[in-house]
Design a protein around this motif. Structure first.
Motif, short mmCIF file in Angstrom:
data_model
loop_
_atom_site.label_atom_id
_atom_site.label_comp_id
_atom_site.label_asym_id
_atom_site.label_seq_id
_atom_site.Cartn_x
_atom_site.Cartn_y
_atom_site.Cartn_z
N GLU A 38 11.04 -0.26 -13.43
CA GLU A 38 11.14 0.18 -12.04
C GLU A 38 11.71 -0.93 -11.19
O GLU A 38 11.37 -2.11 -11.37
CB GLU A 38 9.75 0.57 -11.50
N THR A 39 12.58 -0.56 -10.25
CA THR A 39 13.01 -1.46 -9.19
C THR A 39 12.83 -0.72 -7.87
O THR A 39 13.10 0.48 -7.79
CB THR A 39 14.48 -1.89 -9.34
N ARG A 40 12.37 -1.44 -6.86
CA ARG A 40 12.11 -0.77 -5.58
C ARG A 40 12.28 -1.76 -4.44
O ARG A 40 11.74 -2.88 -4.50
CB ARG A 40 10.70 -0.20 -5.56
N ALA A 41 12.99 -1.37 -3.40
CA ALA A 41 13.07 -2.16 -2.19
C ALA A 41 11.86 -1.85 -1.32
O ALA A 41 11.56 -0.69 -1.05
CB ALA A 41 14.36 -1.87 -1.44
N ILE A 42 11.15 -2.89 -0.90
CA ILE A 42 10.01 -2.73 0.00
C ILE A 42 10.33 -3.56 1.24
O ILE A 42 10.08 -4.77 1.28
CB ILE A 42 8.70 -3.19 -0.67
N ASP A 43 10.91 -2.91 2.22
CA ASP A 43 11.49 -3.61 3.37
C ASP A 43 12.45 -4.68 2.85
O ASP A 43 13.40 -4.35 2.18
CB ASP A 43 10.39 -4.16 4.28
N ASP A 44 12.17 -5.97 3.10
CA ASP A 44 13.16 -6.98 2.72
C ASP A 44 12.85 -7.68 1.39
O ASP A 44 13.51 -8.66 1.05
CB ASP A 44 13.30 -8.02 3.84
N VAL A 45 11.86 -7.20 0.64
CA VAL A 45 11.59 -7.77 -0.68
C VAL A 45 11.90 -6.73 -1.76
O VAL A 45 12.01 -5.54 -1.47
CB VAL A 45 10.13 -8.27 -0.82
N ALA A 46 12.04 -7.20 -3.00
CA ALA A 46 12.34 -6.30 -4.12
C ALA A 46 11.23 -6.38 -5.15
O ALA A 46 10.83 -7.47 -5.57
CB ALA A 46 13.67 -6.69 -4.77
N LEU A 47 10.73 -5.22 -5.57
CA LEU A 47 9.73 -5.13 -6.63
C LEU A 47 10.44 -4.85 -7.95
O LEU A 47 11.21 -3.90 -8.08
CB LEU A 47 8.73 -4.00 -6.34
N LEU A 48 10.17 -5.71 -8.94
CA LEU A 48 10.64 -5.51 -10.31
C LEU A 48 9.42 -5.31 -11.19
O LEU A 48 8.55 -6.19 -11.25
CB LEU A 48 11.44 -6.73 -10.79
N ARG A 49 9.37 -4.17 -11.86
CA ARG A 49 8.20 -3.85 -12.69
C ARG A 49 8.64 -3.80 -14.15
O ARG A 49 9.55 -3.06 -14.52
CB ARG A 49 7.63 -2.51 -12.24
N TYR A 50 7.96 -4.62 -14.98
CA TYR A 50 8.33 -4.75 -16.39
C TYR A 50 7.20 -4.28 -17.29
O TYR A 50 6.01 -4.57 -17.04
CB TYR A 50 8.62 -6.21 -16.73
N ALA A 51 7.55 -3.56 -18.35
CA ALA A 51 6.61 -3.20 -19.41
C ALA A 51 6.63 -4.32 -20.44
O ALA A 51 7.69 -4.64 -20.99
CB ALA A 51 7.00 -1.87 -20.05
N LEU A 52 5.48 -4.92 -20.70
CA LEU A 52 5.41 -6.06 -21.60
C LEU A 52 4.69 -5.76 -22.91
O LEU A 52 4.56 -6.64 -23.76
CB LEU A 52 4.72 -7.25 -20.89
N SER A 53 4.19 -4.55 -23.07
CA SER A 53 3.53 -4.19 -24.32
C SER A 53 3.58 -2.69 -24.51
O SER A 53 3.94 -1.94 -23.60
CB SER A 53 2.06 -4.67 -24.33
N GLU A 54 3.18 -2.24 -25.68
CA GLU A 54 3.12 -0.81 -25.96
C GLU A 54 2.00 -0.13 -25.19
O GLU A 54 1.96 1.10 -25.11
CB GLU A 54 2.93 -0.58 -27.47
N ARG A 55 1.11 -0.91 -24.59
CA ARG A 55 0.01 -0.35 -23.82
C ARG A 55 0.42 -0.05 -22.37
O ARG A 55 -0.39 0.42 -21.58
CB ARG A 55 -1.17 -1.33 -23.78
N PHE A 56 1.67 -0.34 -22.01
CA PHE A 56 2.12 -0.17 -20.64
C PHE A 56 1.81 1.22 -20.12
O PHE A 56 2.04 2.22 -20.80
CB PHE A 56 3.62 -0.43 -20.54
N GLU A 57 1.28 1.28 -18.90
CA GLU A 57 0.90 2.54 -18.27
C GLU A 57 1.91 2.90 -17.19
O GLU A 57 2.06 2.19 -16.20
CB GLU A 57 -0.50 2.42 -17.66
N HIS A 58 2.61 4.01 -17.40
CA HIS A 58 3.63 4.45 -16.43
C HIS A 58 2.97 5.01 -15.17
O HIS A 58 1.84 5.47 -15.18
CB HIS A 58 4.51 5.53 -17.06
#
Length: 229
Positions: free
Chosen positions: A209-229
């Motif tokens: 996931e990538t998301r603009a939150i006003d003037d910052v950017a959120l980068l969301r990474y899955a790091l294992s098979e347990r990742f919860e969408h």
């Protein structure tokens, strides 16, 4: 020991990868909209962990700000806020820090066995002190939290703690927020330190996931098979 908690790392950095400036005052990297997003993430966790350096330098409260979110947790049979967790090697913790004084929820301090008496003498009236052998290993810490019913752990830093969870392969998710400016000072604290990481040029982390939150950017990474969408 219980099942290892789902481990979510949360962090905000500058464009050049720093957590803070080298100055005495704390550098605010994020914005109000993202602070509210983080508050919502906290509300969905059983425990929040920061290292002792973060407790000393940033003096965080680690509470859920939203009254509505606190009420929702209580209505679901949960404490108003997650358990607060820190770890220390030297035991250099101030019982007047807001980690200990803010909120009436459970607080845990992990440390090496030889340090337990000294840590208890300092903060034993405010928190439960837990020895984890000759040194604090993240695997043992996560397993102990699992045995205490923690199913979802949010790790909010600092850099040494993030490095230890990542290099140990214990992180399931990374939520990395990037602020739109540079720090430009090598004396400042970085997001992570040196180490051998499971994700490298030949094994890339999955960006979900990538998301603009006003003037910052959120980068969301899955790091294992347990990742919860």
């Amino acid at each position: 020991m219980g099942e290892r908690p789902y481990v979510l790392l949360s962090c905000c950095i500058s464009l050049d990868g720093y957590l803070d400036s080298a100055g005495a005052e704390r550098l605010l990297l994020s914005n109000d909209a993202d602070f509210d997003r983080v508050d919502g993430v906290r509300a969905g966790c059983d425990a929040i962990l920061v290292g002792a350096t973060t407790v000393r330098n940033d003096d965080p409260r680690l509470l859920i700000r939203s009254q509505e979110r606190r009420r929702s947790r209580v209505a679901a049979g949960l404490p108003a806020g997650p358990v607060k967790v820190t770890l220390t090697c030297r035991g250099d913790l101030d019982p007047a820090a807001r980690f200990f004084t803010a909120g009436d929820g459970e607080k845990l301090v992990y440390c090496p066995d030889p340090t337990v008496p000294m840590v208890e003498s300092r903060v034993g009236a405010e928190a439960k002190v837990v020895g984890l052998g000759d040194r604090v290993r993240m695997e043992a810490l996560a397993a102990d939290l699992g045995s205490r019913g923690v199913r979802r752990l949010m790790v909010e830093g600092g850099g040494s703690v993030h490095t230890q969870f990542l290099t140990a392969g214990l992180a399931d998710e990374l939520q990395l927020v990037v602020a739109p400016f540079f720090v430009g000072d090598a004396r400042a604290r970085r997001f992570v330190g040196d180490g051998v990481f499971p994700w490298h040029a030949g094994s890339r982390a999955e960006l979900v996931e990538t998301r603009a939150i006003d003037d910052v950017a959120l980068l969301r990474y899955a790091l294992s098979e347990r990742f919860e969408h």
